[in-house]
Write a protein that holds these residues in place. Structure first.
Motif, short mmCIF file in Angstrom:
data_model
loop_
_atom_site.label_atom_id
_atom_site.label_comp_id
_atom_site.label_asym_id
_atom_site.label_seq_id
_atom_site.Cartn_x
_atom_site.Cartn_y
_atom_site.Cartn_z
N THR A 165 0.83 -1.20 0.00
CA THR A 165 0.00 0.00 0.00
C THR A 165 0.87 1.25 0.00
O THR A 165 2.07 1.21 0.29
CB THR A 165 -0.94 0.02 1.22
N ALA A 166 0.25 2.37 -0.32
CA ALA A 166 0.94 3.65 -0.41
C ALA A 166 1.24 4.19 1.00
O ALA A 166 0.63 3.79 1.99
CB ALA A 166 0.10 4.64 -1.19
N ASN A 167 2.18 5.14 1.04
CA ASN A 167 2.42 5.90 2.26
C ASN A 167 2.58 7.37 1.89
O ASN A 167 2.42 7.76 0.72
CB ASN A 167 3.64 5.37 3.03
N GLY A 168 2.91 8.20 2.87
CA GLY A 168 2.99 9.63 2.62
C GLY A 168 4.07 10.04 1.65
O GLY A 168 3.98 11.10 1.02
N ARG A 169 5.10 9.19 1.49
CA ARG A 169 6.17 9.51 0.55
C ARG A 169 5.85 9.05 -0.86
O ARG A 169 6.16 9.73 -1.84
CB ARG A 169 7.48 8.87 1.02
N SER A 170 5.22 7.88 -1.01
CA SER A 170 4.94 7.36 -2.35
C SER A 170 3.67 7.94 -2.95
O SER A 170 3.50 7.90 -4.18
CB SER A 170 4.83 5.83 -2.30
N ALA A 171 2.77 8.47 -2.13
CA ALA A 171 1.50 9.04 -2.63
C ALA A 171 1.22 10.36 -1.93
O ALA A 171 0.26 10.48 -1.15
CB ALA A 171 0.36 8.05 -2.43
N PRO A 172 2.04 11.38 -2.20
CA PRO A 172 1.81 12.67 -1.53
C PRO A 172 0.62 13.41 -2.12
O PRO A 172 0.22 13.18 -3.26
CB PRO A 172 3.12 13.43 -1.82
N GLY A 173 0.05 14.30 -1.33
CA GLY A 173 -1.05 15.13 -1.80
C GLY A 173 -2.40 14.47 -1.67
O GLY A 173 -2.55 13.39 -1.08
N LEU A 174 -3.40 15.13 -2.24
CA LEU A 174 -4.78 14.66 -2.17
C LEU A 174 -5.15 13.94 -3.45
O LEU A 174 -4.91 14.44 -4.55
CB LEU A 174 -5.72 15.86 -1.96
N ARG A 175 -5.71 12.74 -3.32
CA ARG A 175 -6.26 11.99 -4.45
C ARG A 175 -7.69 11.60 -4.10
O ARG A 175 -7.98 11.21 -2.97
CB ARG A 175 -5.47 10.71 -4.74
N ALA A 176 -8.56 11.71 -5.08
CA ALA A 176 -9.95 11.33 -4.85
C ALA A 176 -10.53 10.78 -6.14
O ALA A 176 -10.13 11.17 -7.24
CB ALA A 176 -10.78 12.52 -4.37
#
Length: 749
Positions: A165-176
């Protein structure tokens, strides 16, 4: 019309793949990709150095594919993967890889291990995989490793699926992402990630919800997930804590009769032919809840050594409500409920190092679980829609209960040795020690009273090795071969339902239990890799896995779910897979072709459905197609517009209960095999800005009618679904979903 794909079709597809790849061959550098070779990834090993095939999907590919549920994505994109829609719910899939299963169906012969961030998510009660509890929106990568790989622990008979799963480093910012579609389907997901380079802290949180009416009658479903991760890295030491919670309420009403037949093989249309959305009986409702906490830690000892640790606890509660045809004489219907509480916890540690020509990893793990199960039955009748209604004045009665515990200790070591500049040898060994104990409560046949049975304990020990070699040839070619062995230990449900004289009802009416042997699998795999040009990869693999003492479920009543588990002396899965991926500027293509022959390799008798099936060496297993062909394409028309398509062709498959070519004991030979089918899906993406994307996908574009699984059983309803009480032999099938549309909006900031 029934079609029977021939071997020549797969051969022609293979020739086409090689020809297209060769036409674009260039002398460009190869892309290097590193993957983990155990649940704790260590330092990772270059894919092309490993002596077996592997498949990897990253976040970008997952988004582009728009494959819906994870199991659907895997079935569309990866060689050897396919889904049987036995339940008819998109999140209750029966996924198979090279004929081995990772299924949400209790009683399925499981043979794939599945990991989420290093935590094994095969549930203790039956090794099932509850795909509905997976945080799909947060998946960063999916890796598939084939064969009886001992590094991935018990139950890795046909392969392992590792999800991260992603973490704050691999998936920064807001995704929706929010969307809606056919069958009142609605889905919404959102995530936010943040990391601070100065302090090393990173955080990630994601939530999602799904709801639908379902394309079949009386088949609604909904689910929700929340994932939170927080951690810190100082460049040498990093750790994170993750919390995962989920719940679902899904209705999958199973197989439905498509036709009845008489002793002469004459076929009369039945319920499915009059209404494609029909279900046989209902409800078949499952409610799941999940809470999981995990702690991952790693420390870089130096540039060539890494120490990792993992600790986790995972708790689930599963309740089911099933309306079935009654098994007791004089009764019409039965309303059955179950409650299963499972707690799994464990820890693992590993040390990985590069030392000269060696890259090795050693590790240890301990996994324990506790299961509490209760089942109740209530006499019922059918209403006009074939729904079960409890008889007035009839109380639900406890029919079975079990408390089980399992503890498994494992030690493993693996080493990839650079023997020469283009020659690498990989060796692995794992030692397992398992203890499985349970205490059963069941109804005594003589007194009719509930009686608690003595606690029983079984011990299993195994030493499982693997060795393989990879040889590079020139700049673009390499060949490989691998031999491996692994085992699967019986679970509490299988040990508690292993008496042919006392069949149980799944999800489980448990009885005093004969001993079951652990399954031993030996796999051999050989193949070749070719990188004809930059961005292209061709991989051809031939494999065979032999299982001794395979655990199979003998169904006494397909519609009533009665049966028992048993060891079968020997089974075999063998075949060939060919995969090709390539990029040509704005066009990305991928294609796979494969054959599979899954057979029983001993003479014996299986109790399947309403009859005993006599099998001999070479008898095919039910539900597995002989041939698969998949084509995928994505075209970036403009920087803002892209379109894509997936097309799959599956060969015919044998029906459960007709493996020996008979429909009843002593009857005439009759072939009830399901015909092969092909299905196409389309997708589109429009990105008017860097932060906004509109997506659309159409499933089963041509609205093909097909079935993915079949079984012989008896129906007590007429072709219009009215209860008659007269038993008639019928072919029950799992119909595929009709054409569907889904439109969504993605935001990213």
């Amino acid at each position: 019309m029934r079609s029977h794909p021939k071997r020549s079709r797969c051969a022609a597809a293979a020739a086409w793949l090689v020809a297209v790849a060769g036409a674009a061959a260039q002398n460009d550098p190869q892309q290097v990709e590193v993957i983990g070779t155990s649940p704790l990834t260590g330092l990772g090993v270059e894919r092309d150095l490993l002596p077996y095939s592997s498949q990897v999907l990253r976040r970008g590919a997952i988004d582009r594919a728009q494959g819906g549920p994870t199991t659907d994505l895997l079935a569309r994109r990866l060689p050897g993967m396919q889904v049987n829609d036995i339940q008819g719910s998109p999140f209750q899939s029966d996924l198979t890889y090279r004929g081995y299963r990772a299924s949400g169906l209790l009683g399925a012969s499981q043979g794939l291990s599945v990991y989420l961030d290093g935590v094994r998510i095969n549930e203790p009660f039956g090794d099932v995989v509850q795909w509905d509890l997976l945080p799909e929106f947060s998946l960063q990568s999916i890796s598939v490793v084939p064969g009886a790989n001992p590094a991935f622990g018990l139950n890795t008979l046909g392969g392992a699926i590792a999800l991260t799963t992603a973490n704050g480093r691999s998936a920064p910012g807001l995704r929706a992402e929010v969307g809606f579609g056919s069958f009142a389907r609605k889905r919404a997901d959102v995530s936010y990630g943040h990391s601070d380079a100065a302090s090393g802290w990173h955080q990630y949180v994601a939530a999602g919800t799904f709801d639908e009416r379902g394309w079949r009658d009386h088949s609604p479903g909904d689910l929700q997930h929340v994932l939170a991760r927080i951690g810190r890295s100082d460049g040498v030491t990093e750790w994170d804590v993750s919390l995962l919670a989920g719940r679902s309420e899904l209705t999958g009403n199973g197989l439905v009769p498509t036709f009845t037949f008489d002793e002469d093989g004459n076929r009369m249309p039945d319920l499915l032919e009059s209404r494609h959305e029909a279900v046989f009986t209902h409800p078949d409702r499952t409610r799941n809840t999940l809470g999981q906490a995990a702690f991952n830690w790693s420390h870089q000892l130096d540039t060539d050594a890494r120490l990792q640790g993992l600790a986790y606890v995972r708790g689930t509660k599963r309740t089911t409500a099933n309306g079935d045809v009654a098994d007791e004489a004089g009764e019409i219907a039965s309303f059955n409920t179950t409650t299963t509480r499972q707690t799994a916890y464990g820890a693992a540690v590993s040390l990985a190092r590069r030392s000269g020509d060696h890259q090795w990893q050693v590790g240890a793990s301990v996994d324990a679980s506790r299961v509490r199960f209760r089942q109740s039955e209530q006499e019922a009748v059918f209403d006009a829609s074939r729904g079960t209604v409890a008889e007035e004045g009839e109380e639900a009665e406890l029919s079975a209960a079990v408390q089980g515990r399992t503890v498994t200790l494992g030690l493993y070591a693996t080493d990839t040795w650079r023997v020469a500049s283009r020659t690498h040898v990989t060796g692995t060994v794992r030692v397992n020690r398992s203890r499985v104990s349970n205490q059963l409560t069941r109804v005594d046949d003589d007194t009719g009273e509930l009686e608690e049975q003595p606690r029983e304990t079984f011990h299993y020990t195994s030493v499982n090795p693997a060795i393989g070699v990879t040889q590079g040839i020139g700049d673009a070619w390499s060949v490989f071969a691998n031999i491996a062995r692994n085992t699967r230990v019986p679970t509490a449900i299988e040990l508690g339902c292993a008496d042919s004289d006392e069949p149980c009802r799944l999800p489980a009416g448990l009885q005093s239990d004969p001993f079951l042997e652990q399954v031993r699998s030996n796999s051999i795999e050989a193949g070749a890799r070719w990188r004809p040009a930059a961005g292209q990869r061709v991989e051809l693999t031939a494999y065979r896995t032999d299982n001794r003492n395979d655990i199979v479920f003998g169904s006494v009543s397909t519609t009533g779910q009665l049966g028992y588990f048993q060891n079968f002396p020997r089974t075999r899965h063998q075949g060939i897979d060919l995969a090709w991926q390539a990029g040509f500027g704005a066009l990305t293509l991928d294609a796979t072709a494969g054959t599979l022959r899954a057979t029983y390799e001993a003479d014996g008798t299986l109790r399947i459905g309403e009859r005993n099936v006599g099998v001999t060496r070479g008898t095919r297993m039910a539900g597995l197609p002989r041939h698969m062909l998949k084509l995928g394409a994505d075209w970036q028309i403009t920087p803002a517009w892209s379109v894509g398509a997936d097309w799959q062709r599956y060969g015919s498959r044998v029906v459960q209960g007709n493996e020996d070519g008979l429909a009843e004991d002593g009857g005439e030979r009759i072939d009830l095999s399901l015909p092969g089918y092909d299905v196409m899906h389309l997708r589109m993406s429009w990105r008017p800005s860097s932060s906004l994307e509109l997506i659309a996908r159409v499933g089963n574009v041509f609205d093909k009618r097909y079935a993915t699984y079949g079984a012989i059983a008896e129906t007590v309803f007429d072709a219009q679904g009215n209860y008659t009480g007269d038993e008639a032999d019928a072919l029950f099938v799992a119909p595929g979903a009709p054409r569907s549309l889904f439109i969504g909006l993605r935001l990213s900031f």
